[in-house]
Design a protein around this motif. Structure first.
Motif, PDB file in Angstrom:
ATOM      1  N   PRO A   1    -142.596   6.681 -27.163  1.00  0.00           N
ATOM      2  CA  PRO A   1    -141.565   7.370 -28.307  1.00  0.00           C
ATOM      3  C   PRO A   1    -141.311   6.578 -29.466  1.00  0.00           C
ATOM      4  CG  PRO A   1    -140.432   6.456 -26.232  1.00  0.00           C
ATOM      5  CD  PRO A   1    -141.751   6.292 -26.274  1.00  0.00           C
ATOM      6  N   PHE A   2    -141.104   7.389 -30.472  1.00  0.00           N
ATOM      7  CA  PHE A   2    -140.760   6.666 -31.662  1.00  0.00           C
ATOM      8  C   PHE A   2    -139.226   6.398 -31.589  1.00  0.00           C
ATOM      9  CE2 PHE A   2    -144.211   8.727 -33.203  1.00  0.00           C
ATOM     10  CZ  PHE A   2    -144.923   7.933 -34.324  1.00  0.00           C
ATOM     11  N   GLN A   3    -138.331   6.814 -30.814  1.00  0.00           N
ATOM     12  CA  GLN A   3    -136.941   6.866 -30.764  1.00  0.00           C
ATOM     13  C   GLN A   3    -136.789   6.166 -29.177  1.00  0.00           C
ATOM     14  OE1 GLN A   3    -138.055   9.667 -31.614  1.00  0.00           O
ATOM     15  NE2 GLN A   3    -137.505   9.612 -33.640  1.00  0.00           N
ATOM     16  N   HIS A   4    -135.497   5.731 -28.952  1.00  0.00           N
ATOM     17  CA  HIS A   4    -135.218   5.326 -27.483  1.00  0.00           C
ATOM     18  C   HIS A   4    -134.799   6.671 -26.973  1.00  0.00           C
ATOM     19  CE1 HIS A   4    -134.934   1.063 -28.388  1.00  0.00           C
ATOM     20  NE2 HIS A   4    -134.155   1.258 -29.439  1.00  0.00           N
ATOM     21  N   ILE A   5    -135.561   7.040 -25.710  1.00  0.00           N
ATOM     22  CA  ILE A   5    -135.141   8.360 -25.038  1.00  0.00           C
ATOM     23  C   ILE A   5    -134.449   7.913 -23.570  1.00  0.00           C
ATOM     24  CG2 ILE A   5    -136.335  10.290 -24.153  1.00  0.00           C
ATOM     25  CD1 ILE A   5    -136.760   9.964 -27.209  1.00  0.00           C
ATOM     26  N   VAL A   6    -133.444   8.817 -23.710  1.00  0.00           N
ATOM     27  CA  VAL A   6    -132.634   8.777 -22.498  1.00  0.00           C
ATOM     28  C   VAL A   6    -132.692  10.235 -21.860  1.00  0.00           C
ATOM     29  CG1 VAL A   6    -130.451   8.759 -20.988  1.00  0.00           C
ATOM     30  CG2 VAL A   6    -131.147   7.307 -23.194  1.00  0.00           C
ATOM     31  N   THR A   7    -133.574  10.273 -20.465  1.00  0.00           N
ATOM     32  CA  THR A   7    -133.681  11.460 -19.918  1.00  0.00           C
ATOM     33  C   THR A   7    -132.743  11.620 -18.512  1.00  0.00           C
ATOM     34  OG1 THR A   7    -136.025  11.342 -20.584  1.00  0.00           O
ATOM     35  CG2 THR A   7    -135.295  12.945 -18.605  1.00  0.00           C
ATOM     36  N   ILE A   8    -132.030  12.813 -18.626  1.00  0.00           N
ATOM     37  CA  ILE A   8    -131.124  13.129 -17.602  1.00  0.00           C
ATOM     38  C   ILE A   8    -131.499  14.390 -16.874  1.00  0.00           C
ATOM     39  CG2 ILE A   8    -128.792  13.951 -17.282  1.00  0.00           C
ATOM     40  CD1 ILE A   8    -128.231  12.399 -20.168  1.00  0.00           C
ATOM     41  N   TYR A   9    -131.699  14.339 -15.551  1.00  0.00           N
ATOM     42  CA  TYR A   9    -132.351  15.451 -14.766  1.00  0.00           C
ATOM     43  C   TYR A   9    -130.996  16.095 -14.127  1.00  0.00           C
ATOM     44  CZ  TYR A   9    -135.637  11.970 -15.190  1.00  0.00           C
ATOM     45  OH  TYR A   9    -136.508  11.056 -15.622  1.00  0.00           O
ATOM     46  N   SER A  10    -131.153  17.620 -13.917  1.00  0.00           N
ATOM     47  CA  SER A  10    -130.234  18.480 -13.221  1.00  0.00           C
ATOM     48  C   SER A  10    -129.889  18.507 -11.600  1.00  0.00           C
ATOM     49  CB  SER A  10    -130.668  20.079 -13.868  1.00  0.00           C
ATOM     50  OG  SER A  10    -131.891  20.471 -12.890  1.00  0.00           O
ATOM     51  N   LYS A  11    -130.770  17.835 -11.141  1.00  0.00           N
ATOM     52  CA  LYS A  11    -130.755  17.697  -9.694  1.00  0.00           C
ATOM     53  C   LYS A  11    -131.550  16.661  -9.106  1.00  0.00           C
ATOM     54  CE  LYS A  11    -133.845  21.619  -8.731  1.00  0.00           C
ATOM     55  NZ  LYS A  11    -134.112  22.976  -8.447  1.00  0.00           N
TER      56      LYS A  11
END
Length: 297
Positions: free
Chosen positions: A54-64
Protein backbone atom coordinates in the motif's frame (compact mmCIF):
# COMPACT_ATOMS: atom_id res chain seq x y z
CA UNK A 1 12.34 -4.26 0.45
CA UNK A 2 11.47 -4.75 -3.22
CA UNK A 3 7.82 -4.34 -4.11
CA UNK A 4 7.85 -4.77 -7.92
CA UNK A 5 5.90 -8.06 -7.75
CA UNK A 6 3.29 -6.76 -5.30
CA UNK A 7 0.11 -5.01 -6.38
CA UNK A 8 0.29 -1.37 -5.27
CA UNK A 9 -2.84 -0.31 -3.38
CA UNK A 10 -3.69 3.37 -3.19
CA UNK A 11 -6.52 4.31 -0.82
CA UNK A 12 -7.05 7.44 -2.91
CA UNK A 13 -7.90 5.23 -5.92
CA UNK A 14 -10.40 2.68 -4.58
CA UNK A 15 -11.76 1.91 -8.06
CA UNK A 16 -8.55 0.04 -8.90
CA UNK A 17 -9.53 -2.64 -6.38
CA UNK A 18 -12.47 -3.69 -8.58
CA UNK A 19 -10.35 -6.29 -10.35
CA UNK A 20 -9.97 -8.18 -7.04
CA UNK A 21 -13.27 -7.51 -5.26
CA UNK A 22 -16.29 -9.55 -6.42
CA UNK A 23 -18.60 -6.97 -4.84
CA UNK A 24 -18.27 -3.15 -4.89
CA UNK A 25 -17.35 -0.95 -1.93
CA UNK A 26 -20.37 -0.07 0.22
CA UNK A 27 -18.79 3.01 1.84
CA UNK A 28 -15.75 5.01 0.80
CA UNK A 29 -14.50 8.49 1.62
CA UNK A 30 -14.09 11.13 -1.08
CA UNK A 31 -11.09 10.44 -3.31
CA UNK A 32 -9.26 13.45 -1.89
CA UNK A 33 -9.47 11.93 1.57
CA UNK A 34 -9.74 13.82 4.84
CA UNK A 35 -6.35 15.40 5.43
CA UNK A 36 -4.59 12.10 4.78
CA UNK A 37 -7.27 9.75 6.14
CA UNK A 38 -9.36 7.30 4.10
CA UNK A 39 -12.20 4.96 5.06
CA UNK A 40 -13.79 2.08 3.15
CA UNK A 41 -16.20 -0.71 3.99
CA UNK A 42 -17.22 -3.70 1.89
CA UNK A 43 -18.59 -7.23 2.22
CA UNK A 44 -17.09 -10.13 0.28
CA UNK A 45 -17.10 -13.92 0.18
CA UNK A 46 -14.76 -16.44 -1.41
CA UNK A 47 -12.20 -14.01 -2.73
CA UNK A 48 -8.45 -13.78 -2.88
CA UNK A 49 -5.95 -10.92 -2.82
CA UNK A 50 -2.43 -11.21 -4.25
CA UNK A 51 0.63 -9.83 -2.50
CA UNK A 52 0.03 -6.12 -2.00
CA UNK A 53 2.04 -3.05 -1.10
CA UNK A 54 0.00 0.00 0.00
CA UNK A 55 0.91 3.64 -0.52
CA UNK A 56 -0.69 4.41 2.87
CA UNK A 57 -0.63 2.66 6.23
CA UNK A 58 -3.68 0.38 6.12
CA UNK A 59 -5.58 -0.82 9.17
CA UNK A 60 -8.05 -3.63 8.44
CA UNK A 61 -10.87 -4.42 10.86
CA UNK A 62 -13.07 -7.49 10.49
CA UNK A 63 -16.74 -7.86 11.35
CA UNK A 64 -16.57 -11.23 13.11
CA UNK A 65 -14.34 -14.20 13.87
CA UNK A 66 -13.23 -16.12 10.78
CA UNK A 67 -10.55 -18.27 9.18
CA UNK A 68 -8.31 -17.30 6.28
CA UNK A 69 -5.33 -18.66 4.37
CA UNK A 70 -2.19 -16.54 4.04
CA UNK A 71 0.70 -17.27 1.70
CA UNK A 72 3.81 -16.81 3.84
CA UNK A 73 7.27 -17.69 2.52
CA UNK A 74 5.69 -19.42 -0.46
CA UNK A 75 3.39 -21.65 1.60
CA UNK A 76 -0.32 -21.28 2.37
CA UNK A 77 -1.07 -21.23 6.10
CA UNK A 78 -4.47 -21.26 7.80
CA UNK A 79 -5.12 -18.64 10.49
CA UNK A 80 -8.06 -18.22 12.86
CA UNK A 81 -9.07 -14.65 13.70
CA UNK A 82 -11.09 -13.49 16.73
CA UNK A 83 -13.72 -10.76 16.55
CA UNK A 84 -11.33 -8.12 17.94
CA UNK A 85 -8.31 -9.09 15.82
CA UNK A 86 -7.11 -6.56 13.27
CA UNK A 87 -4.41 -6.32 10.63
CA UNK A 88 -1.90 -3.46 10.28
CA UNK A 89 -0.14 -3.10 6.94
CA UNK A 90 2.50 -0.33 6.81
CA UNK A 91 3.01 1.81 3.72
CA UNK A 92 5.40 0.43 1.09
CA UNK A 93 5.78 -2.95 2.78
CA UNK A 94 4.65 -6.21 1.17
CA UNK A 95 1.60 -7.93 2.63
CA UNK A 96 1.12 -11.63 1.88
CA UNK A 97 -1.50 -13.02 -0.47
CA UNK A 98 -4.66 -13.98 1.37
CA UNK A 99 -7.73 -16.08 0.64
CA UNK A 100 -11.07 -15.69 2.42
CA UNK A 101 -13.57 -18.54 2.21
CA UNK A 102 -16.60 -17.10 3.98
CA UNK A 103 -18.83 -14.04 3.96
CA UNK A 104 -17.14 -11.23 5.85
CA UNK A 105 -17.31 -7.46 6.29
CA UNK A 106 -14.09 -5.48 6.00
CA UNK A 107 -13.32 -2.00 7.31
CA UNK A 108 -10.17 -0.45 5.85
CA UNK A 109 -8.69 2.74 7.27
CA UNK A 110 -5.89 4.30 5.25
CA UNK A 111 -3.53 6.83 6.84
CA UNK A 112 -0.97 8.76 4.80
CA UNK A 113 2.58 8.54 6.22
CA UNK A 114 2.62 12.35 6.35
CA UNK A 115 -0.36 12.26 8.73
CA UNK A 116 1.52 9.90 11.03
CA UNK A 117 4.54 12.23 11.18
CA UNK A 118 2.23 15.23 11.66
CA UNK A 119 0.64 13.54 14.66
CA UNK A 120 4.08 12.90 16.14
CA UNK A 121 5.92 15.83 17.64
CA UNK A 122 7.15 18.44 15.19
CA UNK A 123 10.88 17.62 15.24
CA UNK A 124 10.57 13.95 14.32
CA UNK A 125 12.20 12.87 11.05
CA UNK A 126 9.82 11.08 8.68
CA UNK A 127 12.42 8.35 8.22
CA UNK A 128 12.33 7.60 11.96
CA UNK A 129 8.62 6.76 11.99
CA UNK A 130 8.25 3.07 11.14
CA UNK A 131 5.06 1.12 11.78
CA UNK A 132 5.56 -2.61 12.35
CA UNK A 133 3.41 -4.91 10.23
CA UNK A 134 0.82 -6.96 12.11
CA UNK A 135 -0.83 -9.74 10.12
CA UNK A 136 -2.94 -10.48 13.19
CA UNK A 137 -3.08 -8.59 16.45
CA UNK A 138 -5.65 -8.36 19.23
CA UNK A 139 -6.63 -4.71 19.60
CA UNK A 140 -10.12 -3.85 20.94
CA UNK A 141 -9.40 -0.09 20.73
CA UNK A 142 -8.75 -0.20 16.97
CA UNK A 143 -11.84 -2.40 16.55
CA UNK A 144 -13.91 0.15 18.47
CA UNK A 145 -12.57 3.11 16.46
CA UNK A 146 -13.31 1.34 13.18
CA UNK A 147 -16.86 0.34 14.14
CA UNK A 148 -17.56 3.83 15.52
CA UNK A 149 -16.40 5.44 12.28
CA UNK A 150 -18.58 3.07 10.24
CA UNK A 151 -21.65 3.77 12.38
CA UNK A 152 -21.09 7.53 12.26
CA UNK A 153 -20.76 7.57 8.47
CA UNK A 154 -23.79 5.31 8.01
CA UNK A 155 -25.89 7.47 10.36
CA UNK A 156 -24.74 10.98 9.50
CA UNK A 157 -22.86 10.62 6.23
CA UNK A 158 -19.94 13.01 5.93
CA UNK A 159 -21.62 15.63 8.11
CA UNK A 160 -19.40 14.66 11.06
CA UNK A 161 -16.12 15.43 9.35
CA UNK A 162 -14.47 16.99 12.40
CA UNK A 163 -15.49 14.04 14.59
CA UNK A 164 -14.25 11.51 12.03
CA UNK A 165 -10.96 13.34 11.62
CA UNK A 166 -10.52 13.41 15.41
CA UNK A 167 -11.06 9.64 15.56
CA UNK A 168 -8.50 9.19 12.77
CA UNK A 169 -5.97 11.23 14.75
CA UNK A 170 -6.68 9.07 17.80
CA UNK A 171 -5.96 6.00 15.69
CA UNK A 172 -2.71 7.53 14.38
CA UNK A 173 -1.56 8.27 17.94
CA UNK A 174 -2.39 4.69 18.96
CA UNK A 175 -0.39 3.27 16.05
CA UNK A 176 2.59 5.39 17.02
CA UNK A 177 2.40 4.46 20.69
CA UNK A 178 1.85 0.73 20.25
CA UNK A 179 3.13 -0.29 16.83
CA UNK A 180 6.01 2.08 16.04
CA UNK A 181 9.63 0.99 16.36
CA UNK A 182 10.21 4.27 18.26
CA UNK A 183 7.79 4.34 21.20
CA UNK A 184 9.05 7.63 22.64
CA UNK A 185 8.19 9.98 19.79
CA UNK A 186 4.79 11.02 21.18
CA UNK A 187 5.05 13.89 23.64
CA UNK A 188 2.68 14.36 26.52
CA UNK A 189 1.34 17.91 26.63
CA UNK A 190 0.19 19.69 29.77
CA UNK A 191 -0.89 23.17 30.78
CA UNK A 192 -3.48 23.86 28.12
CA UNK A 193 -3.29 26.38 25.31
CA UNK A 194 -1.80 29.82 25.85
CA UNK A 195 -4.69 32.27 26.28
CA UNK A 196 -4.03 34.12 23.02
CA UNK A 197 -3.97 30.87 21.02
CA UNK A 198 -7.17 29.64 22.66
CA UNK A 199 -8.81 32.97 21.80
CA UNK A 200 -7.63 32.72 18.19
CA UNK A 201 -8.93 29.16 17.84
CA UNK A 202 -12.34 29.97 19.34
CA UNK A 203 -12.68 33.08 17.17
CA UNK A 204 -11.87 31.06 14.05
CA UNK A 205 -14.41 28.39 15.00
CA UNK A 206 -17.18 30.93 15.58
CA UNK A 207 -16.37 32.78 12.35
CA UNK A 208 -16.60 29.57 10.31
CA UNK A 209 -19.45 27.57 11.82
CA UNK A 210 -21.10 27.36 8.41
CA UNK A 211 -18.05 25.58 6.98
CA UNK A 212 -17.06 21.92 7.19
CA UNK A 213 -14.32 22.60 9.73
CA UNK A 214 -11.39 20.24 10.08
CA UNK A 215 -9.09 19.62 13.02
CA UNK A 216 -6.01 20.24 10.86
CA UNK A 217 -7.48 23.55 9.66
CA UNK A 218 -8.20 24.86 13.18
CA UNK A 219 -4.80 23.68 14.44
CA UNK A 220 -3.07 25.48 11.55
CA UNK A 221 -4.60 28.78 12.68
CA UNK A 222 -2.58 28.59 15.90
CA UNK A 223 0.39 26.95 14.14
CA UNK A 224 0.24 23.60 15.92
CA UNK A 225 0.02 19.97 14.89
CA UNK A 226 -3.53 18.55 15.16
CA UNK A 227 -2.64 16.18 18.00
CA UNK A 228 -0.79 18.88 19.94
CA UNK A 229 -3.68 21.31 19.48
CA UNK A 230 -6.42 18.80 20.33
CA UNK A 231 -4.66 17.74 23.54
CA UNK A 232 -4.14 21.29 24.81
CA UNK A 233 -7.55 22.52 23.64
CA UNK A 234 -9.29 19.82 25.68
CA UNK A 235 -7.19 20.72 28.73
CA UNK A 236 -8.23 24.36 28.35
CA UNK A 237 -11.94 23.86 27.68
CA UNK A 238 -12.69 20.47 29.22
CA UNK A 239 -14.03 19.07 25.93
CA UNK A 240 -12.56 17.91 22.63
CA UNK A 241 -12.49 20.31 19.64
CA UNK A 242 -15.27 18.47 17.77
CA UNK A 243 -17.50 18.62 20.86
CA UNK A 244 -16.81 22.33 21.27
CA UNK A 245 -17.66 23.03 17.63
CA UNK A 246 -20.93 21.11 17.96
CA UNK A 247 -21.81 23.06 21.11
CA UNK A 248 -21.13 26.36 19.31
CA UNK A 249 -23.27 25.28 16.35
CA UNK A 250 -26.20 24.42 18.59
CA UNK A 251 -25.94 27.74 20.45
CA UNK A 252 -25.78 29.66 17.16
CA UNK A 253 -28.76 27.65 15.88
CA UNK A 254 -30.81 28.57 18.96
CA UNK A 255 -30.27 32.25 18.20
CA UNK A 256 -30.92 31.92 14.45
CA UNK A 257 -34.17 30.05 15.08
CA UNK A 258 -35.49 33.19 16.77
CA UNK A 259 -35.04 35.05 13.48
CA UNK A 260 -37.09 34.95 10.28
CA UNK A 261 -35.27 31.91 8.98
CA UNK A 262 -36.47 28.41 8.16
CA UNK A 263 -35.07 25.35 9.92
CA UNK A 264 -33.37 24.35 6.66
CA UNK A 265 -31.67 27.73 6.38
CA UNK A 266 -30.51 27.58 10.00
CA UNK A 267 -29.18 24.07 9.47
CA UNK A 268 -27.02 25.28 6.58
CA UNK A 269 -25.87 28.42 8.38
CA UNK A 270 -24.46 26.39 11.27
CA UNK A 271 -22.63 23.90 9.08
CA UNK A 272 -24.95 20.89 8.83
CA UNK A 273 -25.21 19.37 5.36
CA UNK A 274 -28.00 17.07 6.52
CA UNK A 275 -31.17 18.46 8.10
CA UNK A 276 -31.85 15.14 9.80
CA UNK A 277 -28.41 15.20 11.42
CA UNK A 278 -29.01 18.79 12.53
CA UNK A 279 -32.32 17.77 14.14
CA UNK A 280 -30.70 14.80 15.88
CA UNK A 281 -27.81 16.85 17.32
CA UNK A 282 -30.06 19.77 18.33
CA UNK A 283 -32.44 17.46 20.16
CA UNK A 284 -29.55 15.76 21.95
CA UNK A 285 -28.34 19.10 23.36
CA UNK A 286 -31.64 21.00 23.82
CA UNK A 287 -34.13 18.20 24.41
CA UNK A 288 -36.47 19.07 21.53
CA UNK A 289 -36.20 19.24 17.75
CA UNK A 290 -35.48 22.58 16.00
CA UNK A 291 -39.04 22.65 14.66
CA UNK A 292 -40.57 22.31 18.14
CA UNK A 293 -38.08 24.84 19.56
CA UNK A 294 -39.04 27.39 16.88
CA UNK A 295 -42.78 26.86 17.32
CA UNK A 296 -42.47 27.41 21.08
CA UNK A 297 -40.93 30.88 20.65
Amino acid sequence: MQTQQAFRINAAQPDKLKQFLPKPLIISTPVAGWNGFYFAYHRQSNYKLPETSPFQHIVTIYSKEFQAKLKINGHWQSKSYAATDVGIFPAHQISPAVQFEQDLGFIHIGIEPTMITRVAYESVDADVVEIVQQLQTHDPLIQQIGLTLKQEIETNGFDSYLYLESAANMLAVHLLKRYSTHKSIIREYTGGLPKHKLKEAIAYINDNLDQNLSLAEIAAVVQMSPHYFASLFKQSTGIAPHQYVTKCRVERAKYLLTQELSVIQVSQLVGFQSQSHFAKVFRKYIGVTPQIFKKAL
